[in-house]
Design an enzyme around this catalytic site. Sequence first.
Site, mmCIF file in Angstrom:
data_model
loop_
_atom_site.group_PDB
_atom_site.id
_atom_site.type_symbol
_atom_site.label_atom_id
_atom_site.label_comp_id
_atom_site.label_asym_id
_atom_site.label_seq_id
_atom_site.Cartn_x
_atom_site.Cartn_y
_atom_site.Cartn_z
ATOM 1 N N TRP A 118 58.577 33.034 22.692
ATOM 2 C CA TRP A 118 59.459 31.855 22.643
ATOM 3 C C TRP A 118 58.887 30.687 23.423
ATOM 4 O O TRP A 118 58.910 29.543 22.957
ATOM 5 C CB TRP A 118 60.862 32.204 23.128
ATOM 6 C CG TRP A 118 61.594 33.073 22.145
ATOM 7 C CD1 TRP A 118 61.996 34.365 22.335
ATOM 8 C CD2 TRP A 118 61.981 32.741 20.800
ATOM 9 N NE1 TRP A 118 62.602 34.845 21.199
ATOM 10 C CE2 TRP A 118 62.605 33.874 20.253
ATOM 11 C CE3 TRP A 118 61.852 31.592 20.007
ATOM 12 C CZ2 TRP A 118 63.112 33.902 18.944
ATOM 13 C CZ3 TRP A 118 62.360 31.617 18.710
ATOM 14 C CH2 TRP A 118 62.981 32.760 18.192
ATOM 15 N N ASP B 103 65.030 27.865 28.685
ATOM 16 C CA ASP B 103 65.546 28.363 27.403
ATOM 17 C C ASP B 103 66.220 29.687 27.728
ATOM 18 O O ASP B 103 65.548 30.697 27.951
ATOM 19 C CB ASP B 103 64.390 28.548 26.417
ATOM 20 C CG ASP B 103 64.837 29.205 25.103
ATOM 21 O OD1 ASP B 103 66.034 29.561 24.973
ATOM 22 O OD2 ASP B 103 63.975 29.360 24.216
ATOM 23 N N LYS C 51 73.241 34.945 20.291
ATOM 24 C CA LYS C 51 72.901 36.212 20.934
ATOM 25 C C LYS C 51 74.036 36.691 21.849
ATOM 26 O O LYS C 51 74.406 37.849 21.791
ATOM 27 C CB LYS C 51 71.608 36.066 21.738
ATOM 28 C CG LYS C 51 70.479 35.395 20.944
ATOM 29 C CD LYS C 51 69.312 36.307 20.641
ATOM 30 C CE LYS C 51 68.319 35.710 19.662
ATOM 31 N NZ LYS C 51 67.640 34.499 20.116
HETATM 32 C C1 LIG Z 1 66.667 33.525 19.467
HETATM 33 C C2 LIG Z 1 65.930 32.611 20.362
HETATM 34 C C3 LIG Z 1 65.597 31.296 19.987
HETATM 35 C C4 LIG Z 1 65.785 30.793 18.574
HETATM 36 O O1 LIG Z 1 66.931 30.197 18.419
HETATM 37 P P1 LIG Z 1 67.425 29.658 16.998
HETATM 38 O O2 LIG Z 1 68.857 29.469 17.333
HETATM 39 O O3 LIG Z 1 67.150 30.688 15.977
HETATM 40 O O4 LIG Z 1 66.718 28.383 16.757
HETATM 41 C C5 LIG Z 1 64.981 30.479 20.904
HETATM 42 N N1 LIG Z 1 64.681 30.927 22.135
HETATM 43 C C6 LIG Z 1 64.961 32.185 22.522
HETATM 44 C C7 LIG Z 1 64.616 32.628 23.893
HETATM 45 C C8 LIG Z 1 65.589 33.058 21.656
HETATM 46 O O5 LIG Z 1 65.869 34.312 22.032
#
Ligand SMILES: *Cc1c(COP(=O)(O)O)cnc(C)c1O
Length: 344
Positions: A82, A156, A180
């Site tokens: 990521w 993030d 998530k």
């Molecule tokens: C799932 C995830 C994303 C992706 O997010 P989207 O909502 O699919 O754009 C970005 N960063 C991390 C750490 C993730 O786990």
Amino acid sequence: MQAAAEMLDWHGSGMGVMEMSHRGKEFGQIYAEAEADLRELLAVPAHFKLLFMQGGGLAENAIVPLNLSRGQNADFVVTGSWSQKSALEAKRYCAVREVATTQASGFTTLPAPSQWQLSARPAYVHICSNETINGVEYPTLPDLKALGCDAPLVIDFSSHVASRPVDWSRVGLAFGGAQKNLGPAGLTLVVVRDDLLDRALPICPSAFNYKTVADNQSMFNTPPTYSMYVAGLVFKWLKRQGGIAAIEARNIAKAELLYAAIDQSELYVNRVDVACRSRMNVPFYLRDERLNEAFLAGARERGLLQLKGHKSVGGMRASIYNAMPLAGVQALVAYLRDFEARHG
Ligand SMILES: *Cc1c(COP(=O)(O)O)cnc(C)c1O
């Protein structure tokens, strides 16, 4: 489930949430409660704005540099898939410096902040606080000030938001897709310090300009109302569980149980440094990979689903987000032992 019961008539209003105007008083109440509940749960200080946006975590990889880079470079710590993606995307909008990477280890560890080669005046420093695919999580957030860096830290936290408390004194901006740990896809949470609101590049789209979004209480454009409503129900559920401290205790218990089972076995292995193992995403491998298909088939028979590892790393992965009860992890551990007894 409450959302199903209220599908056609929310609180006697005669309307379902999907039928409401986002500017009406009914949705206004849903929004205000969701905002207040999340602020309380995450203990977000008053000098941060809580923004409900769209586009997911990946869109924020562009939106953050559009809002924060000011023509300066940004520093990235690359610890997995990521953060690697974030750095690549940011390159389209600003100069990017990779100031540390654990790629050589196969992303199984975290670089000590004292080893980061921070630039003199980065616009911001980006980390991914939980690498979903690689199973690496910062046990504590880095303290940039202690490293002599005044730049805001951007995290993030898509895949572990609301699983543990956040030390906001170390954070300038946090973003995460809701899907998530918070609720349905379609909603992106951004928590941003007030002093970072007003520095967007002129080319930044208005709907993605943090100040515009904040000035309009996340309703500059129509927000993802139904996702916000369901996320609001999740926030109430989190509060009923005892809040983030109680959820964190449960997440620690779940993770300890699963890692102990893996570490004690001869068949399974997790290659992540013990000090930075994720509490949410537990990747593991069978030492004999020829057993992978049999392992997954047996798991499916027991209702243990979605255990196949991400295609980029292979093996297995158990994602044990907030919504996974301890009993779910106990069932997985029982299966791990059974399968090993039969095949080990
Ligand atoms: C799932 C995830 C994303 C992706 O997010 P989207 O909502 O699919 O754009 C970005 N960063 C991390 C750490 C993730 O786990």
